[in-house]
Design an enzyme around this catalytic site. Structure first.
Site, short mmCIF file in Angstrom:
data_model
loop_
_atom_site.label_atom_id
_atom_site.label_comp_id
_atom_site.label_asym_id
_atom_site.label_seq_id
_atom_site.Cartn_x
_atom_site.Cartn_y
_atom_site.Cartn_z
N ASP A 186 0.86 -1.20 0.00
CA ASP A 186 0.00 0.00 0.00
C ASP A 186 0.89 1.24 0.00
O ASP A 186 2.03 1.21 0.47
CB ASP A 186 -0.86 0.04 1.27
CG ASP A 186 -2.01 -0.96 1.25
OD1 ASP A 186 -2.30 -1.54 0.19
OD2 ASP A 186 -2.62 -1.17 2.32
N GLN A 195 -0.69 6.91 -6.27
CA GLN A 195 -1.83 7.77 -5.94
C GLN A 195 -1.96 8.88 -6.97
O GLN A 195 -1.04 9.67 -7.17
CB GLN A 195 -1.60 8.39 -4.55
CG GLN A 195 -1.50 7.35 -3.44
CD GLN A 195 -0.64 7.83 -2.28
OE1 GLN A 195 0.38 8.48 -2.49
NE2 GLN A 195 -1.02 7.48 -1.07
N ARG A 239 -1.24 -0.75 -8.56
CA ARG A 239 -2.63 -0.43 -8.21
C ARG A 239 -2.76 1.09 -8.24
O ARG A 239 -2.00 1.78 -7.56
CB ARG A 239 -2.97 -0.92 -6.80
CG ARG A 239 -4.35 -0.43 -6.33
CD ARG A 239 -4.51 -0.44 -4.81
NE ARG A 239 -4.49 -1.76 -4.25
CZ ARG A 239 -4.12 -2.03 -3.00
NH1 ARG A 239 -3.71 -1.05 -2.19
NH2 ARG A 239 -4.13 -3.25 -2.55
#
Ligand code: FAD
Length: 303
Positions: free
Chosen positions: A130, A159, A180
């Site tokens: 993450d 992000q 991701r």
């Protein structure tokens, strides 16, 4: 304003103690958190797998400053990987490097991460790192690169709210990394992040297109119907097959959209957090949607 306040409170101790102690706080948080034990989480994974979803499991915890706690979190994750394999679950794990000791010693986080991705490789599953607040972006990317793990085993998060992300993605794609893409959940200053949602969204679409066009397998993590529609449209226009990427959504959010995407033949992975350290995660979910706070306050008033 409210978002700023909630994100500020997410790092404070007093509201944390108050909420963690309250049965009501736990009840409201249970919308977003699978439970406090691994058994609770495994029950949720089994149900989601049976419905057709893939999962990534998050053992809640971050900003660890005690080396023993970082080692303990690593042992918990090794146990999770073993349970995933022994129960033949379709699940990855998502970890935070500050939970593995990043704020104590980068080398310790690297060692702990290695233990996890090596076990994941042996068990044929996957570890996702993450992305935390911008004070950790460089160190997170450094530890990820230093691992030199196969993209099949270890991936990272980018992000869309950070100005730097387009460059980071271009560099990461150079080594075939699996990314991701999310919007970003922390409070960041305008010097480094788009302050306006409309700009974050535009950057998200641009980065999503870069990722999907790369030919590597990436994850598009959002509950925003506009972002999902843009992804479906881009994939359709470019002839990118449904199995060439996946959507990811958080447990308890956008449930109808999760099911609809699955029914249309897309891959959907649900991010399932569990554990006792749910406070910061929960506060970030409140900050994303003020209606969640109203729900909490209404329940508090009702007692
Ligand atoms: C699988 C996954 C992994 C993530 N990993 C990271 C990470 O590593 N680092 C990081 O910084 N962030 C991470 N995030 C969080 C992300 O950055 C956003 O903060 C979050 O997803 C909200 O953005 P959105 O794309 O859903 O769009 P938004 O524009 O915020 O929301 C779109 C719509 O989704 C619904 N929605 C969104 N959030 C909520 C909520 N909390 N409660 C109820 N409804 C909601 C609402 O209907 C809202 O209108 C992750 C998100 C997902 C889905």
């Amino acid at each position: 304003m409210l978002r700023t306040l909630l994100l500020y409170l997410s790092g404070r101790d007093f509201p944390k103690r108050l909420l963690l102690r309250s049965a009501l706080g736990r009840k409201v948080a249970s919308r977003f958190i699978a439970g406090e034990t691994l058994d609770d989480a495994i029950r949720v994974v089994r149900r989601l797998n049976a419905e057709g979803f893939d999962v990534t499991l998050d053992y809640l915890g971050e900003s660890v400053l005690d080396p023993a706690a970082a080692e303990e979190a690593t042992r918990v994750y090794l146990n999770i990987l073993d349970r995933i394999a022994s129960e033949k679950l379709r699940s990855h794990i998502s970890i935070k490097l500050t939970q593995l000791g990043l704020d104590i010693d980068e080398a310790q986080a690297e060692r702990n991460l290695r233990a996890l991705w090596e076990r994941a490789a042996a068990l044929r599953t996957f570890v996702r790192i993450d992305m935390e607040s911008s004070t950790h972006t460089d160190a997170t990317l450094r530890v990820f690169r230093a691992a030199q793990a196969s993209p099949e085993v270890l991936g990272i998060v980018i992000q869309a709210y950070l100005y730097r992300s387009e460059t980071d993605i271009a560099e990461l794609m150079g080594c075939g990394a699996r990314i991701r893409l999310c919007k970003g959940a922390y409070k960041e200053p305008p010097e480094i992040a788009f302050p306006r949602k409309v700009d974050v969204d535009a950057n998200f679409v641009k980065l999503m297109e870069n990722l999907l066009a790369s030919g590597h397998y990436h994850a598009i993590a959002t509950h925003d119907p506009k972002m999902v529609a843009a992804t479906l449209e881009f994939a359709r226009a470019r002839g990118i097959a449904a199995e060439r990427f996946e959507f990811q959504m958080l447990y308890g959010i956008g449930r109808r959209m999760q099911r609809e995407l699955l029914q249309k033949g897309y891959r959907v992975r649900i991010y399932v957090p569990y554990g006792k350290q749910w406070y910061s995660y929960f506060m970030r979910r409140l900050a994303e949607r003020p209606a969640n706070l109203l729900f909490l306050l209404k329940n508090l008033v009702r007692g």
